[in-house]
Enzyme design. Structure first.
Site, PDB file in Angstrom:
ATOM      1  CG  HIS B  38     -69.725 -11.490 -30.507  1.00 23.53           C
ATOM      2  ND1 HIS B  38     -70.293 -12.648 -30.065  1.00 23.53           N
ATOM      3  CD2 HIS B  38     -68.399 -11.602 -30.260  1.00 23.53           C
ATOM      4  CE1 HIS B  38     -69.349 -13.431 -29.563  1.00 23.53           C
ATOM      5  NE2 HIS B  38     -68.183 -12.831 -29.674  1.00 23.53           N
ATOM      6  CD1 TRP B 156     -61.150 -15.908 -29.978  1.00 22.83           C
ATOM      7  CD2 TRP B 156     -59.182 -15.875 -31.036  1.00 22.83           C
ATOM      8  NE1 TRP B 156     -60.711 -14.603 -30.053  1.00 22.83           N
ATOM      9  CE2 TRP B 156     -59.522 -14.551 -30.690  1.00 22.83           C
ATOM     10  CE3 TRP B 156     -57.980 -16.101 -31.709  1.00 22.83           C
ATOM     11  CZ2 TRP B 156     -58.702 -13.470 -30.983  1.00 22.83           C
ATOM     12  CZ3 TRP B 156     -57.157 -15.028 -32.001  1.00 22.83           C
ATOM     13  CH2 TRP B 156     -57.520 -13.739 -31.636  1.00 22.83           C
ATOM     14  CE1 TYR B 158     -63.032 -18.891 -26.768  1.00 17.19           C
ATOM     15  CE2 TYR B 158     -63.985 -18.502 -28.940  1.00 17.19           C
ATOM     16  CZ  TYR B 158     -63.312 -18.037 -27.818  1.00 17.19           C
ATOM     17  OH  TYR B 158     -62.934 -16.721 -27.754  1.00 17.19           O
ATOM     18  CE  LYS B 192     -60.785 -14.379 -26.029  1.00 14.01           C
ATOM     19  NZ  LYS B 192     -62.176 -14.418 -26.545  1.00 14.01           N
ATOM     20  N   GLY B 219     -64.963 -11.466 -21.265  1.00  8.03           N
ATOM     21  CA  GLY B 219     -66.274 -11.901 -20.794  1.00  8.03           C
ATOM     22  C   GLY B 219     -67.342 -10.841 -20.840  1.00  8.03           C
ATOM     23  N   GLY B 245     -62.729  -6.935 -25.045  1.00  8.21           N
ATOM     24  CA  GLY B 245     -63.439  -6.153 -26.048  1.00  8.21           C
ATOM     25  C   GLY B 245     -64.303  -5.103 -25.386  1.00  8.21           C
TER      26      GLY B 245
END
Lengths: 285, 285, 285, 285, 285
Positions: B38, B156, B158, B192, B219, B245
């Site tokens: 990110h 992770w 998703y 995760k 989130g 984070g």
């Protein structure tokens, strides 16, 4: 930010073996090769229990040297001890019926996998032995793998041959310093040596091998704690540290004993170390 | 003595990620993928400094998730943080111009070598993505290597595809739980996940995947500390932990914030956590 | 003493998958790919629990088909189930956004190590798919490894392509029997097929592939137990067995259901099977 | 004696790229990608001759960046130039007809073999490009090999996609700093960036990536030497160096130009640099 | 769900060798090395028939130790016996004409492939022998492979040298316990030892090697069943089990004999064991 050194893993592992103090960087290891490399009876029965040995290293906060089999059975109770796994070894049975060379009982890859707190691997090199050639090649392979995985290598460097063993040669200072230099020229990061006879011998080793990090064996059981500490004092004011076994773990107050050594390695006097030793016994388990 | 399990290395690493408390074993991770995965601007400029991030993890004593490049430059100042190295990643630039699959920027062998305090490796799996097949094969290779080196694997997981991205699908609880189960069936030790909509969703995930260790993303930045802690409270009373984070490292009192989370994970109430948060700020560096 | 066949390991594993009876050798597998390959909601919530699934296979004494991740977490409670580990798989999310080919999530070596009661490995082959070439090569590698380790190979052989999927082609008997023959010619020991439309289709498959051991999918949930058993009766009087999932584990009396199937496979009538089913429910856990 | 770092090869190579001065460690590279990556006609014909380019680097004593083919034909006349071999590249022909990714024209092993004065290898990474995933995996492999051989890695990190190229995005400071951070998190030792718009942009990069060694492109031909030097002055007072091509080798007094830059990098003023430039032309061959 | 141990294969295999009872976990093995390692004539001719030996293990439900060649010819009739394949062996012909070291007649990969019910592999280590170095290296390789495939390793650890053989040294308790510790430090999961002279010797072994799983040889044919059971009683109340050959399979009622041993291992008295023995003979084939 370390621009010139992305090999941080090596540095971190190395620093976990160093005691910072007034004398600069010194190292104190707890070595336990009774059971495999020496079968000398443990005069304190508890010392046969790996939990006891690991408890000493844990509480005294000093790196511990073991073979893999012992480590894997007990490590989950002592997960944070800085560990040195010895990669080769041999028994002392029928000593002269084979050339001096340990079996390679653990690989660098294996060591780093099984031991989450690994800080170094160890290798016994018998300089001048009948298998010197094979051992130097074997050591080189280990050093290469260790560099790849950023693991420091400690070499136990002894002048040795078998059949007949020439025991009187092994501790001569000129042989001790030759062994140091050979290990160093072959890539060792730390060298573990026999005691080179006396203080003069310590100076000779230093002179011949100015940039080598030399750690001296704890040797036979010293008569008194004071003698043991005095010897250590001389060693770390000339060379770089010690690997001690029986003089710590067979002592009735092993953690006190270790903390006294550490004080000397940090620059304290023998008297100050004795004060630490003479305090109430620190329990192990 | 562990007779039935000589894979002590795995157990030790796993335990370094677990918080033992009244709720059983829970996990709290500090995740820092700002910078690579990110690029959201760090609203607190200091957070751009890896020393700052590592300082938080170190003082709060929680595992930290980073990519290797950041780790190797700063780790020698923070040698004891339990580390998770993420093995793949991708940027968010021109997001839909390629299928969802991170580049494999670090190998298991490399991770264990460069990181003396490694406790796990991480891998992002895009379930349902155009590269799902390649990713499952890649993950399998990582799991095999990780098992060999006794390193836990965090996936992770998703639901994701690109071009077009179907963002509305990604957080639906039936997709979140499907992603959890897929990671689990492929050998992940810890999974995760996105937050599955609401408390009902947390229960649905648990039901469908009873034996999976599920960690939920922290989130978007929560409006208040109380809301953040309440959400965490619900999560760890149903599932197994969080990877947080921004809600930690962009907070004005990041270590206090982390310690409040830890208290909740150990079974304390939201009020008790707020008390910890409201104490004097713990400095980082 | 088997003079002509030292590959006893293969024979033993094969025999653990066979039901000996009046009809000769037949096979009944319990397949659980809900969770990874199908995300169909478990209409019986307990079925989401691997312990429940493994309990059925254990008590009914039939081989179970799972992916590795599920196996390793629960197997120590069910150590003796004859296990088939599926080596590849894919989700059904965004189905058409990629060619039909599962990720290779487990290797033959891995399977034999992690699973002490392994009797076979499984592979899904999409005949005619865009990745047919890659899959045939991948399968050949698996067959070679499996032969080396004396592990039978079961191939899920389906005619399939994506984007667009031609669903109407997949179940046609001429395609089902083509898929069977292709798997067979590529070295499969057992082939798992779609139901080839009807009894006539079963005969056509047999005719075209006389020496192939064909196992038919359990298919959609049958309306009644009688219909399910009647279908099974037809199948095992023409072909060689079935791999059944939902029709067993989502049944309110799963073990009874399985034992009824087994009776049919041993040569009993549908009525005799129904008698077994209608007895008191056998509990699972 | 470096006890904590036996990876001396890396350190030596790194230091050969660094200019020590009042500003700390800075880097000035002479980059010549005209010929392969840019086909811009050399406005000074001599510059098409590799001997000319190498002569400049040699006399100005700055590292030179080339592709391998050019190097091997002329290097024997210039054996001591610190060399950076670029490992990938692409032409600018029919630019948008393929995704941004250079061909991997040289391996790390090959580079170290053919180039006795190698100090680093270079790799162009197109952040956000359609091949980002493949490039990150490729870069990781190069970094691993380079670490093994103790060769620093310089990453040319540019935000880029093709078809359509979004040129207006490429130089934005937020994208430049994102590219820097991505290269850094993937293990780059030195990152080469586009000029991030202006002085403010330089600060933004520094802030977001405090520990990254960032080298800025020389950019378009500056109107005057003074402007070029002023820009350089700003760059090296905020970031860490420059890689300059045309602004040196197409200058009528290329060695004087380079020495002026070096003076600025050592902490001198623009005026002092201009004095050096304005001295008598230093001949090249 | 075992979060901290995904190495379920190892655990399952290990548990198949353990007898759970009032004494904790104990092991009873049926060892048959007559034929290869011993050529002593079978006093009961039927015992030369592998079917006979396998029948005993099968009906008594105890693990059997064989070499691979015997296994593969008969195993299909006895597919469920928990099997230990011995990986090395030597004959007793011209005993002293070569150093003590068995030929490595089977690999770990081979063992796991040919033997579907494999629970462990075995290796004879001659501690102090002329080939100790080579053997330790060989054993380490086996342990690594076995860990990879999650197969426990049993080490037959004997103090031994040849030419001249020093038979009087081999059974001394200090040598037996040294052998145990050496095997343990080299990674053995179970160690098989000579009987260490007497009950005092059993205690000495335990003391020196507290966490080692030690199994004692059945020794010479005992004069009476009562003596045999009494010896076993002492052994399993101090150490961890026995590997018995002739004292079971040359007994006229071998299965009864084995079941009596098992009773003792579960915590029953010698009298209770004798009752089991004295029941009607259980037929073998």
């Amino acid at each position: 930010m370390s621009l010139k050194n992305p090999y941080t893993g090596f540095k971190i592992r190395m620093e976990k073996m160093l005691i910072q103090g007034e004398l600069g960087e010194k190292s104190l290891f707890l070595a336990c090769d009774q059971g495999f490399e020496h079968r000398s009876d443990f005069t304190i029965t508890e010392a046969a229990n790996p939990d006891y040995i690991m408890g000493i290293a844990e509480k005294a906060e000093i790196p511990l040297i073991l073979h893999k089999g012992t480590y894997i059975r007990y490590a989950d109770r002592h997960p944070d001890i800085p560990m040195v796994l010895k990669l080769n070894g041999k028994t002392e049975l029928f000593y002269d019926n084979r050339a001096p060379q340990g079996g390679l009982d653990c690989s660098v890859e294996e060591a780093i996998g099984i031991c989450p707190s690994l800080v170094a691997v160890g290798y016994s090199l018998y300089v001048g032995g009948q298998k010197e050639t094979e051992q130097l090649t074997e050591l080189a392979e280990i050093v290469r793998k260790a560099r790849y995985f950023q693991i420091p290598v400690i070499v136990w460097a002894y002048v040795r041959q078998h059949n007949p063993r020439k025991k009187e040669e092994e501790g001569k200072w000129e042989n001790v310093r030759y062994a140091a230099r050979v290990a160093f020229e072959n890539g060792a990061d730390i060298v573990k040596l026999y005691y080179p006879e006396n203080t003069e011998g310590l100076h000779k080793v230093k002179e011949y091998a100015p940039g080598i990090f030399c750690v001296i064996a704890g040797g036979a059981k010293a008569d008194t704690v004071e003698i043991a500490y005095s010897t250590a004092y001389d060693i770390v004011h000339i060379l770089d540290g010690m690997a001690i076994g029986r003089n710590i773990f067979q002592d009735p107050k092993p953690i006190n004993k270790a903390l006294g050594y550490k004080a000397i390695f940090e620059g304290k006097s023998v008297e100050e170390a004795l004060d630490i030793y003479n305090k109430e016994k620190i329990e192990i388990l």
